[in-house]
Design an enzyme around this catalytic site. Structure first.
Site, PDB file in Angstrom:
ATOM      1  N   ASP A 194      37.323  47.388  42.328  1.00 31.73           N
ATOM      2  CA  ASP A 194      36.029  46.718  42.496  1.00 31.73           C
ATOM      3  C   ASP A 194      35.128  47.482  43.463  1.00 31.73           C
ATOM      4  O   ASP A 194      33.913  47.535  43.284  1.00 31.73           O
ATOM      5  CB  ASP A 194      36.235  45.288  43.014  1.00 31.73           C
ATOM      6  CG  ASP A 194      37.028  44.431  42.040  1.00 31.73           C
ATOM      7  OD1 ASP A 194      36.685  44.445  40.850  1.00 31.73           O
ATOM      8  OD2 ASP A 194      37.985  43.771  42.466  1.00 31.73           O
ATOM      9  N   HIS A 226      44.627  44.138  46.998  1.00 26.01           N
ATOM     10  CA  HIS A 226      44.678  43.438  45.714  1.00 26.01           C
ATOM     11  C   HIS A 226      45.842  42.466  45.727  1.00 26.01           C
ATOM     12  O   HIS A 226      46.904  42.763  46.287  1.00 26.01           O
ATOM     13  CB  HIS A 226      44.843  44.451  44.564  1.00 26.01           C
ATOM     14  CG  HIS A 226      44.531  43.895  43.211  1.00 26.01           C
ATOM     15  ND1 HIS A 226      45.438  43.136  42.501  1.00 26.01           N
ATOM     16  CD2 HIS A 226      43.420  43.964  42.453  1.00 26.01           C
ATOM     17  CE1 HIS A 226      44.884  42.779  41.352  1.00 26.01           C
ATOM     18  NE2 HIS A 226      43.666  43.268  41.282  1.00 26.01           N
TER      19      HIS A 226
END
Length: 436
Positions: free
Chosen positions: A371, A313
């Site tokens: 995600d 991320h």
């Protein structure tokens, strides 16, 4: 904001006079250097592509510490909210700054649930889209169109208008997303039911048909509610900044949120979980679990051009706190639906195992992110991959609204106007056509 006793001194090597810049301290997080008078006093701008080192506002809503893997909504850790609160409790917190008491909770839940229907004309508006249109293209249009139906709440400078627009947007987003889905698959629209929870109502509008009664599965209901909580806000990301910038012009709340939906559509932002599932599909076509090792070798090869989606991320340099919670939910859902042996999910779990154990990924902190897990959960529930980003937009709507309202109420807010470093042609004269 109170300036710190310490100041930053900016000096120039060309003999120009130096200047002192105030420093402001946040409650937590980095201090900021106030450069608002820089241009007026020096004739110079700062240069910061992507605004990665620039605080565009002061905010009390969400705080992220990427190094610690920490996410706070109004000071509350996301881990506690996901376990102890539902999505509408979280909405109340983001909008009003505190968790609701029993009376406030009942009133707020009731207000949202009673605004879930949309104007019947929306059905005719939908018919203008092709059946195979991407749901995000449809949703961008539908959200923007709300301002054409609700003229009584479009004044962004009126606190009462902002309040009712907030309730309407939070309430109607699940209805709009479900309508976009039903239109794509050619099924009748299902009207909301006020005796169901926010997540339960969305599930019914998505998956029920008029042929038979639909029973909400509580495990799936909890999973969706958690997805909504974990995606409700994430500080000054691209779509939130878009909503703030758009709203800074004084446009109506529906238009500002539609701008956020459009920004979220990008594969580097809200489209990441869609990209993740597409990656899993590609590996499955290569040969599935047997080809995971080969795929990971390609990922490690910088010249291969193969990217690992759903891992790591930009902000979290440690484990994404949302991913840990989503991982639990993922296994609960797969267990409930008996899908642990589904080829695609087995493939996903093998990828997860390698990423958590392989030195290459561990050293680079390329952990599975939110995600990765939310995409797997949504596919297991039966949500098509093309709808993933629309559900992200549904969840993020409350964060956008809270950020927009905070900006409008800030006495220091101005219309956004980023500057530039111009490197094009200097002033020149237009030559007659024959001389060009």
């Amino acid at each position: 904001m109170t300036p710190s006793d310490v100041k930053a001194t900016l000096s120039f090597s060309d003999g120009s006079p130096s200047m002192d810049l105030p420093i402001y301290k946040g409650t937590i997080g980095p201090d900021v250097i106030d450069i608002r008078k820089l241009y007026g006093q020096t004739g110079k701008f700062t240069y910061d592509p992507g605004f990665l080192s620039t605080a565009s506002c002061n905010s009390t809503i969400t705080y992220i510490d990427g190094d610690k893997g920490e996410l706070l909504y109004r000071g509350y850790p996301i881990e506690q909210l996901a376990v102890n609160c539902d999505y509408l409790d979280t909405c109340y917190l983001l909008l009003y700054g505190e968790l609701p008491n029993t009376e406030q909770r009942g009133t707020f839940h009731s207000r949202v649930i009673n605004h879930t229907m949309v104007n019947e004309q929306m059905q005719f508006f939908l018919r203008g889209f092709r059946r195979d249109a991407h749901p995000m293209a449809v949703l961008t249009g539908l959200v923007g169109a709300l301002s054409a139906f609700y003229h009584d709440s479009t004044d962004i400078n009126n606190p009462e208008h902002r309040e009712i627009a907030a309730i309407r947007l939070i309430a109607k987003m699940p209805t709009l997303v479900a309508m976009a889905y039903k239109y794509t698959v050619g099924q009748p629209y299902i009207y909301p039911k006020n005796d169901l929870s926010y997540a339960g109502n969305f599930m019914r509008m998505m998956f029920a048909t008029p042929c038979e009664e639909y029973k909400v599965n509580p495990v799936i209901e909890r999973a969706l509610d958690r997805i909504f909580i974990l995606h409700a806000d994430h500080e000054q990301n691209a779509s939130t900044s878009t909503v703030r910038l758009c709203g800074s012009s004084g446009t109506n709340p529906f238009a500002a949120i539609a701008a956020g939906v459009a920004c979220l559509w990008g594969p580097s932002h809200g489209g990441a979980n869609e990209a993740c599932l597409n990656m899993l599909g590609d590996i499955q076509k290569m040969g599935g679990v047997a080809k995971v090792g080969e795929f990971m070798s390609q990922v490690k090869d910088k010249n291969s051009g193969v990217k690992l989606m759903g891992f790591g991320h930009r902000v979290y340099k440690n484990y994404d706190p949302r991913a840990k919670l989503m991982r639990e939910t993922c296994h609960e859902v797969l267990g409930e639906l008996g899908l642990h042996n589904d080829p695609l999910f087995k493939l996903a779990m093998e990828l997860e195992k390698i990423a958590l154990e392989d030195d290459y990924f561990v050293a680079r902190k390329l952990y599975p992110n939110v995600d990765f897990y939310s995409g797997i959960v949504q596919r297991a529930i039966g949500i098509p991959v093309s709808l993933f980003t629309a559900i992200f937009a549904l969840a993020r709507t409350v964060g956008w609204i809270a950020q927009l309202n905070e900006m409008i109420a800030d006495p220091e807010y101005k219309i956004g106007r980023p500057r530039q470093l111009f490197v094009g042609a200097e002033k020149r004269d237009v030559k007659p056509l024959a001389e060009r």
